[in-house]
Scaffold this motif. Structure first.
Motif, PDB file in Angstrom:
ATOM      1  N   ILE A 162       0.835  -1.198   0.000  1.00 26.34           N
ATOM      2  CA  ILE A 162       0.000   0.000   0.000  1.00 26.34           C
ATOM      3  C   ILE A 162       0.870   1.249   0.000  1.00 26.34           C
ATOM      4  CG2 ILE A 162      -1.727   1.301   1.300  1.00 26.34           C
ATOM      5  CD1 ILE A 162      -2.783  -1.166  -0.145  1.00 26.34           C
ATOM      6  N   ASN A 163       1.943   1.236   0.804  1.00 27.63           N
ATOM      7  CA  ASN A 163       2.869   2.371   0.850  1.00 27.63           C
ATOM      8  C   ASN A 163       4.143   1.968   0.131  1.00 27.63           C
ATOM      9  OD1 ASN A 163       1.245   4.168   2.513  1.00 27.63           O
ATOM     10  ND2 ASN A 163       1.594   2.678   4.161  1.00 27.63           N
ATOM     11  N   ILE A 164       4.487   2.719  -0.892  1.00 26.63           N
ATOM     12  CA  ILE A 164       5.648   2.412  -1.720  1.00 26.63           C
ATOM     13  C   ILE A 164       6.481   3.676  -1.875  1.00 26.63           C
ATOM     14  CG2 ILE A 164       4.533   2.949  -3.930  1.00 26.63           C
ATOM     15  CD1 ILE A 164       5.938   0.493  -5.103  1.00 26.63           C
ATOM     16  N   THR A 165       7.806   3.522  -1.871  1.00 26.90           N
ATOM     17  CA  THR A 165       8.675   4.687  -2.010  1.00 26.90           C
ATOM     18  C   THR A 165       8.824   5.052  -3.474  1.00 26.90           C
ATOM     19  OG1 THR A 165      10.702   3.385  -2.211  1.00 26.90           O
ATOM     20  CG2 THR A 165       9.970   3.935   0.021  1.00 26.90           C
ATOM     21  N   ARG A 188       9.914  14.885 -13.903  1.00 27.97           N
ATOM     22  CA  ARG A 188      10.248  13.988 -12.794  1.00 27.97           C
ATOM     23  C   ARG A 188       9.021  13.803 -11.905  1.00 27.97           C
ATOM     24  NH1 ARG A 188      15.181  17.978 -11.545  1.00 27.97           N
ATOM     25  NH2 ARG A 188      13.313  19.185 -11.091  1.00 27.97           N
ATOM     26  N   ILE A 189       8.821  12.563 -11.462  1.00 20.69           N
ATOM     27  CA  ILE A 189       7.679  12.319 -10.583  1.00 20.69           C
ATOM     28  C   ILE A 189       8.062  12.620  -9.149  1.00 20.69           C
ATOM     29  CG2 ILE A 189       6.827  10.522 -12.135  1.00 20.69           C
ATOM     30  CD1 ILE A 189       7.604   8.477  -9.923  1.00 20.69           C
ATOM     31  N   GLY A 190       7.018  12.943  -8.333  1.00 24.24           N
ATOM     32  CA  GLY A 190       7.218  13.150  -6.904  1.00 24.24           C
ATOM     33  C   GLY A 190       6.958  11.870  -6.134  1.00 24.24           C
ATOM     34  N   GLU A 191       6.705  12.047  -4.867  1.00 20.85           N
ATOM     35  CA  GLU A 191       6.417  10.883  -4.028  1.00 20.85           C
ATOM     36  C   GLU A 191       5.066  10.285  -4.441  1.00 20.85           C
ATOM     37  OE1 GLU A 191       8.309   9.403  -2.009  1.00 20.85           O
ATOM     38  OE2 GLU A 191       9.931  10.872  -1.789  1.00 20.85           O
ATOM     39  N   PRO A 192       4.983   8.955  -4.538  1.00 17.94           N
ATOM     40  CA  PRO A 192       3.710   8.337  -4.929  1.00 17.94           C
ATOM     41  C   PRO A 192       2.704   8.321  -3.790  1.00 17.94           C
ATOM     42  CG  PRO A 192       5.373   6.655  -4.598  1.00 17.94           C
ATOM     43  CD  PRO A 192       6.081   7.974  -4.425  1.00 17.94           C
ATOM     44  N   SER A 193       1.434   8.289  -4.176  1.00 19.89           N
ATOM     45  CA  SER A 193       0.343   8.197  -3.208  1.00 19.89           C
ATOM     46  C   SER A 193       0.292   6.795  -2.616  1.00 19.89           C
ATOM     47  CB  SER A 193      -0.979   8.496  -3.907  1.00 19.89           C
ATOM     48  OG  SER A 193      -1.291   7.434  -4.796  1.00 19.89           O
ATOM     49  N   PRO A 194      -0.457   6.594  -1.523  1.00 23.45           N
ATOM     50  CA  PRO A 194      -0.738   5.220  -1.086  1.00 23.45           C
ATOM     51  C   PRO A 194      -1.453   4.448  -2.195  1.00 23.45           C
ATOM     52  CG  PRO A 194      -1.294   6.779   0.639  1.00 23.45           C
ATOM     53  CD  PRO A 194      -0.980   7.598  -0.579  1.00 23.45           C
ATOM     54  N   GLY A 195      -1.205   3.143  -2.261  1.00 23.89           N
ATOM     55  CA  GLY A 195      -1.753   2.322  -3.322  1.00 23.89           C
ATOM     56  C   GLY A 195      -3.244   2.072  -3.154  1.00 23.89           C
ATOM     57  N   LEU A 196      -3.913   1.797  -4.284  1.00 22.40           N
ATOM     58  CA  LEU A 196      -5.344   1.510  -4.309  1.00 22.40           C
ATOM     59  C   LEU A 196      -5.564   0.183  -5.029  1.00 22.40           C
ATOM     60  CD1 LEU A 196      -8.369   2.338  -3.964  1.00 22.40           C
ATOM     61  CD2 LEU A 196      -8.184   3.363  -6.255  1.00 22.40           C
TER      62      LEU A 196
END
Length: 1016
Positions: free
Chosen positions: A237-240, A317-325
């Motif tokens: 669910i939480n990924i760096t 460049r992408i930022g920090e990803p959201s929690p997974g769904l």
């Protein structure tokens, strides 16, 4: 109200890094003409002086944009995506380069009426556009520490600096954008959600505060089963950020969207209650393979994956990803509606006392349909009501659920369920059956049902011979009217003759007078707001005068002249009185059916009187058809037994409202028996109705010469164009005063003083045979006498012959006048087609043929990147050289082009068209609007280099050096690369500017047809 933001980008050269500076104009702030960008290393309080890096001004100059785009590409900005998005906006093309395409975007209005919205969205996603608009700057500064920038107002001409409007300090290293929040799925249970997912998210406060640092969002998909196979665990669910990027690189995660997704930067967290929006749809997309394209594969029903979303900065460049769904893909597509349903009588079925109804239908593929729901109704209307029930599909009228098992082509079901039709109680009773199919989706509804098909149309079945009532009978109840006229005589007077007409009804709109002996019509005169028209007429010789009255809808009285013939020159005053007499009578002999209240002028509802309704009739329906081939439209359906005493007592049935458009309206009735069985549809009668809205009033859009007039030409073609809605219109009448040559009809208007202006009437073709090509825009072309001033107006009319058909109001008048003698100022373009220039007058176009510029249509090709771009161009000659002054000419299709080399000292001495200038283009074909389109930049220099004394190399791609005749020396040509329509005629105007940039002279080229170009 003007803010600046800075974003640290990618390394530029060893020891330096790009920084993207962007101005933001808040609360409607107005940009200044130019800004200066200053820089110093370190923080604002650190010692050191600011150094000016650049002056920012808007530009649409293609060579300048080419250099700007190269710098942006080196910094990591996505040129390919900009190219693709511009293709989706611009209707013109092809373009020789991305710079030319961007130049067109910046210098023209965008199609579709969304200029401001589209430009703001493009600025958001494409930093190259803000760079070109002078709203941003791409700096290259020392890396390893902070850098401070100041933005100052500056005069672009004098370079005098003004106030500092913004200061911003960039960090030493790029900042990672915060993560979005509340990634969720908008579950769509309708077919719009079939094998796809709709995703949305919100922007937490840290991300909203950095709204100017991101351009949009990227969505990533991690297939659950593949991740399980590779890692032995569910997708986290939480990924760096690094883990996600590594997963994308290894193929374990998929970037879904090729282009970033833009959302409202003010969208808060949490999402507002009841928020129904979503930002993207995934149909098994990927950045490399979009869904619905060749080679794409749709999701499987039940496919599971986990989604993440991350913001994207200006450097991609992408930022920090959201929690997974976690998401499960569902089959939401309902099966096809059951088809080929039939209801039959079957005899002596087991369990039935005599016989029953059998329902059968075509079997569907069991992979698509798992079962069927069968419903029975006593009235077809009830079927539509029950579908809206919250109990659907398990409603009280469902009589069976039949599994789709077996191999036969058809499925049959004998209705022996409770309440089924039986003899003798249900003899002749019609029942209505509806069938619904259900599939076996992996995502059933909360009630446990799969996707349900649409309900079949109610199919009737009855235990009797399905024969309807007999043919209906009725008659229209509409006023039958006549335009009345009678005549009196006054006392003798002296010349001129007085003809007087009075009206007693406001619907009588005009009167016409004529001499019976000669047949000469003395004029038609409209009453307007008055009730009397009195005409003074000079007349000599014997005469017998007649008059007739008419309405705006073309209804007329007879010609009446009851006074004897008078020898003249003295005549008595002739007086006529006209009115309208309306009654209700069968057949309307000698009159016309008119659905208009004779007292008020209001349009009446048409009714049908029903005579002798048979005892087996329960309902009657009234239908209306407009025109000869319009559809039958139900107006009203009613029970014939209004008081439920068992005897028909309905006297008439009326339409719900009069038709809006004028024309012929025909009325039909149909009977229905107690089982809903219909009779034949019977025509009752037709009326000509003016409609509640009447005929539309056209609007003339232009009245112009179709071509430039030529001296000595007696007739010149002119084009008249207008806009008008089409409904109810049969054709148009175009009136011109004075009458044009060959006018089919001549009309003379009257006024209070007597006979008025003469108008010639020209009829357009009928709309029914294709006039107007199914659009509301119309045009005709006709010859008019050169040098004469004309007035024109247009009106819509109904079917019939001239002067007896219904008609609408005349449009406003338009005027045209042109002169042929140059000393009178003629011979140029009409004043309705000026060369555009912002809020300033433009000098008159020079039409002297001796000063006309030469122009040629040329096939040419340029190298655009690694691709050769062929095009057909319009070339304008702006100068020529002597033999021996050109070392090498411009050549098409060269992969390594050599610039044209001239053996001269000063190029300006060879110019026949002085700099600076601007080029405009317009079509000259008949019927074209003649709108001038700017097709060049402000040409104030020709880019060239001097490799050696006495040598000039032209490196400006807007110009070419060529000769098309070996016996003539080469010339300098300006290349108009705007797309041309084949076989159309074009002419360019060249506006010469003074030192203050104001236009001082306007030249024109010869006319060039866009066919048979020169092949160099």
């Amino acid at each position: 109200k003007i803010a600046a933001v800075a974003q640290v980008g990618n390394p530029a050269t060893p020891g330096t890094r790009y920084v993207f500076l962007q101005l933001q104009f808040l609360d409607g702030a107005t940009p200044h003409p130019a800004y200066a960008v200053f820089h110093k290393p370190g923080n604002p309080a650190d010692p050191g002086n600011f150094t000016r890096l650049a002056i920012l001004t808007p530009t649409a100059h293609a060579p300048t944009l080419h250099a700007l785009l190269e710098r942006a590409a080196a910094a990591g900005f996505d040129s390919a995506r900009l190219d693709e998005d511009l293709d989706g906006i611009l209707s013109a093309g092809p373009f020789p380069s991305l710079a030319a395409k961007l130049s067109t975007y910046l210098s023209t209005d965008l199609p579709g009426g969304y200029d401001l919205q589209q430009r703001e969205a493009m600025r958001r996603t494409h930093p190259q556009i803000t760079l070109a608009e002078g709203r941003a700057y791409l700096a290259r500064v020392p890396e390893g520490g902070p850098n401070t920038f100041e933005i100052r107002v500056i005069d672009p001409l004098t370079e005098v600096e003004g106030a500092t409007i913004a200061r911003v300090t960039s960090p030493a290293v790029p900042a990672i954008l915060p993560a979005p929040a509340e990634l969720s799925e908008k579950v769509e249970t309708t077919p719009r959600g079939h094998l796809r997912t709709h995703l949305r998210w919100c922007l937490p406060q840290p991300l909203r505060e950095m709204a100017f640092h991101w351009t949009g969002f990227r969505v990533f998909r991690v297939p659950r089963q593949a991740w399980l196979n590779a890692n032995g665990a569910e997708p986290p669910i939480n990924i760096t950020r690094d883990t996600l990027l590594n997963a994308v690189a290894s193929g374990s995660a998929i970037q879904v969207n090729r282009n970033v997704i833009t959302v409202d930067e003010s969208l808060p967290c949490p999402l507002p209650p009841g928020y129904e929006g979503f930002f993207m749809t995934d149909d098994n997309d990927s950045a490399a393979q979009q869904a619905m394209t060749l080679g794409s594969v749709e999701f499987d029903d039940g496919f599971e994956s986990t989604y993440y979303v991350a913001a994207v900065d200006h450097f991609g460049r992408i930022g920090e990803p959201s929690p997974g769904l976690p998401v499960q893909i569902c089959d939401r597509l309902p099966p096809a509606t059951p088809s080929r349903i039939r209801v039959d009588n079957i005899y002596k079925q087991e369990g039935a006392p005599d016989h029953a109804l059998r329902v059968s239908w075509r079997r569907d593929d069991p992979a698509e349909v798992a079962r069927y729901h069968l419903y029975r109704f006593d009235n077809p209307d009830d079927a539509f009501v029950e579908r809206a029930s919250g109990l659907w599909p398990a409603t009280p009228n469902r009589i069976a659920v039949i599994d789709n098992v077996g191999t036969s082509e058809r499925i049959s079901f004998a209705d022996l369920t409770p309440g089924h039709s039986q003899l003798p109680a249900d003899d002749g009773r019609t029942r209505w059956f509806v069938l619904v199919a259900e599939d076996a989706t992996s995502c059933p509804s909360p009630a446990g049902y799969g996707n349900l098909s649409g309900a079949s149309g109610p199919v009737p079945g009855a235990l009797y011979d399905l024969a309807g009532p007999g043919e209906p009978q009725g008659r229209l109840r509409v006023p039958c009217c006549q335009v009345t006229i009678n005549q009196g005589v006054g006392t003798f007077g002296r010349d001129p003759l007085r003809l007087t007409a009075n009206r007693t009804n406001q619907r009588v709109a005009w009167v016409e007078f004529r001499d019976q002996l000669s047949g000469e019509v003395l004029g038609r005169h409209h009453f307007g707001a008055a009730n009397q028209v009195s005409v003074l007429k000079s007349f000599n010789g014997p005469a017998r005068f007649e008059a007739r009255f008419g309405t705006l809808t073309g209804r007329t009285s007879a010609w009446v002249g009851q006074q004897p013939q008078y020898p003249g020159p003295s005549y008595p005053e002739h007086i006529w009185t006209g009115g309208l007499s309306c009654t209700t009578s069968a057949g309307c002999p000698g009159g016309f059916l008119d659905p208009v209240d004779p007292a008020t002028g209001d349009l009446l509802d048409v009714c049908v009187e029903i005579a002798g309704t048979p005892a087996d009739v329960r309902d009657v329906a009234l239908f209306r058809r407009l025109g000869d081939d319009g559809p039958l439209v139900l107006q009203h359906r009613a029970r014939v037994d209004t008081d439920n005493d068992g005897a028909p007592d309905l006297a008439s049935i009326c339409e719900t409202a009069p038709p809006a458009n004028p024309g012929r309206a025909c009325y039909f009735i149909q009977y229905y028996d107690r089982n809903g069985n219909p009779s034949v549809v019977s025509l009752v009668g037709c009326v000509v109705t003016p409609g509640t809205e009447g005929f539309p009033t056209p609007n003339i859009t232009h009245f112009l010469p179709a071509n430039d007039p030529s001296p000595g030409q007696l007739l010149t073609d002119a084009a008249i164009a207008w806009f008008s809605p089409r409904p109810g219109v049969d054709r148009f009448e175009v009136a011109l005063s004075p009458p044009p040559p060959g006018a089919a009809h001549v009309m003379q208007e009257g006024n209070e003083a007597g006979v008025g202006d003469l108008w010639g009437i020209v009829e357009s073709p009928r709309l029914a045979i294709g006039f107007g090509n199914d659009t509301p825009n119309f045009a005709i072309q006709l010859p008019l006498e050169s040098g004469k001033q004309y007035r024109a107006r247009v009106r819509a009319v109904g079917p019939g012959v001239y002067d007896e058909r219904d008609n609408g109001a005349w449009s406003d008048e338009a005027q045209i006048k042109w002169l042929l003698d140059p000393q009178d100022g003629g011979g140029g373009l009409p004043p309705d087609c000026p060369i555009p220039w912002p809020a300033r007058a433009v000098p008159a176009l020079i039409t002297d043929t001796a000063r006309e510029l030469d122009a040629q249509l040329v096939n040419w090709s340029d190298l655009d990147g690694n691709v050769m771009r062929p095009a057909t161009e319009l070339w304008i000659r702006v100068g020529c050289f002597e033999f021996g002054e050109v070392n090498n000419s411009s050549q098409p299709g060269q992969t390594a082009p050599l610039p044209p080399r001239l053996l001269i000292d000063d190029l300006n001495e060879k110019l026949a068209v002085a700099l600076p200038f601007t080029v405009y283009l317009h079509q000259t074909d008949p019927g074209s609007r003649g709108t001038m389109l700017q097709v060049s930049h402000y040409v104030d220099e020709i880019l060239a280099t001097t490799p050696a004394p006495g040598q000039v190399d032209i490196i400006d791609r807007a110009f070419a050096v060529r000769t098309f005749n070996p016996n003539e020396p080469p010339c300098l040509w300006f290349r108009v690369r705007h797309p041309l329509l084949a076989n159309r005629n074009y002419r360019a105007a060249v506006v010469l500017h003074g030192e203050d940039r104001e236009p001082v002279e306007v030249l024109r080229t010869r006319i060039v047809n866009a066919s048979n170009p020169i092949q160099p």
